[in-house]
Write an enzyme that holds these catalytic residues in place. Structure first.
Site, PDB file in Angstrom:
ATOM      1  N   ARG A 150     -22.078  -7.214  46.899  1.00 51.24           N
ATOM      2  CA  ARG A 150     -20.834  -6.498  47.166  1.00 51.24           C
ATOM      3  C   ARG A 150     -20.940  -5.041  46.701  1.00 51.24           C
ATOM      4  O   ARG A 150     -20.514  -4.121  47.402  1.00 51.24           O
ATOM      5  CB  ARG A 150     -19.678  -7.204  46.449  1.00 51.24           C
ATOM      6  CG  ARG A 150     -18.299  -6.682  46.842  1.00 51.24           C
ATOM      7  CD  ARG A 150     -17.219  -7.355  46.017  1.00 51.24           C
ATOM      8  NE  ARG A 150     -15.894  -7.042  46.498  1.00 51.24           N
ATOM      9  CZ  ARG A 150     -14.782  -7.325  45.822  1.00 51.24           C
ATOM     10  NH1 ARG A 150     -14.865  -7.924  44.649  1.00 51.24           N
ATOM     11  NH2 ARG A 150     -13.603  -7.011  46.314  1.00 51.24           N
ATOM     12  N   ARG A 186     -22.484   6.117  50.297  1.00 47.71           N
ATOM     13  CA  ARG A 186     -23.558   7.097  50.098  1.00 47.71           C
ATOM     14  C   ARG A 186     -24.498   7.270  51.278  1.00 47.71           C
ATOM     15  O   ARG A 186     -25.288   8.225  51.300  1.00 47.71           O
ATOM     16  CB  ARG A 186     -24.362   6.722  48.855  1.00 47.71           C
ATOM     17  CG  ARG A 186     -23.520   6.636  47.592  1.00 47.71           C
ATOM     18  CD  ARG A 186     -22.741   7.921  47.330  1.00 47.71           C
ATOM     19  NE  ARG A 186     -22.084   7.871  46.011  1.00 47.71           N
ATOM     20  CZ  ARG A 186     -21.427   8.880  45.475  1.00 47.71           C
ATOM     21  NH1 ARG A 186     -21.320  10.021  46.137  1.00 47.71           N
ATOM     22  NH2 ARG A 186     -20.859   8.754  44.292  1.00 47.71           N
TER      23      ARG A 186
END
EC number: 2.1.1.148
Length: 250
Positions: free
Chosen positions: A190, A199
């Site tokens: 997760r 990102r």
């Protein structure tokens, strides 16, 4: 002159799975993906797979993502060893507090070699790259002089390890943000999905985006059912990004 450190990321550990002998159930996946399905079925004891639409592991994981039952992903873990990362980028990565990190110590490991990470925008220009490396050299030269000077001040300290630690912890203050660092990074599936979702996005910092995409590829090889929904595409400048139709809230 300072040398450019290349990015290296290796998957060094990931979850395995051993089914309890008394549970009459099997699946078409293994490792972390099988563990996630097992955890989900354990909630309702649906070992007989009553829903044909979630009978396969990949379909079951997609259902988990569809309904937002992503806590199940926390049972599956992966550990990466990252090298060739700038110190500034590592600070940004370590803001993801759901991971565990073990980073190279500048207090104990001397920066004898000027190894740096050069931003892609700088590498595209030979003149700017030369200027960048020269600037790094100045910082590392200052580090060396400070290290020698401070070591002399603590010359009376009989413990050599303590003497050098005292010198390094003071001299490291002048090391640049571009200095290479190395660290171990562990998180559950997760957390990895959340990290990659944030990102590997187009507007992320280029260095951390490259790292996130690299990690994604390793995770897709190891736990494809959990990370298959991410797609990798190229941006106009040739760099890569990754997106998923699912929101990876944490």
């Amino acid at each position: 002159m300072a040398t450019v450190a290349d990015l290296s990321i290796e998957l060094v550990s990931h979850s395995g799975f051993s089914k309890p002998a008394d549970i009459d159930w099997d699946t078409d996946a293994d490792g972390g993906s099988a563990l996630v399905e097992f955890a989900g079925r354990a909630c309702y004891e649906t070992w007989d797979k009553p829903n044909p639409h979630t009978a396969s592991n990949d379909a079951y994981v997609r259902h988990i993502l569809d309904v937002g039952h992503t806590t199940l992903l926390e049972h599956s873990n992966a550990t990466m060893y990252l090298r060739g990362v700038s110190r500034s980028c590592s600070h940004e990565i370590m803001r993801h507090r759901h991971f565990s990190f073990s980073q190279l110590s500048q207090r104990y490991v001397p920066a004898d070699e000027a190894r740096v990470v050069v931003p892609e925008a700088v590498l595209q220009d030979e003149r700017l790259t030369k200027l960048f490396l020269q600037t790094a050299d100045v910082a590392y030269d200052a580090y060396g002089e400070l290290l020698d000077g401070i070591s002399e001040r603590f010359a009376q300290e009989p413990n050599a390890v303590l003497r050098m630690k005292q010198a390094r912890q003071a001299a490291r203050a002048v090391l640049p943000n571009c200095a290479e660092t190395r660290f171990v990074m562990t998180g559950n599936a997760r957390s990895w999905r959340h990290f990659i979702g944030m990102r590997a996005a187009e507007h992320a910092d280029p260095e951390i985006r490259r790292i996130a995409v690299h990690c994604l590829r390793l995770l897709q090889e190891t736990m494809p059912e959990i990370f298959a929904d991410f797609s990798i595409t190229k941006l106009r400048d040739g760099a890569e990004m990754a997106t998923s139709p699912y929101v990876s809230d944490i």
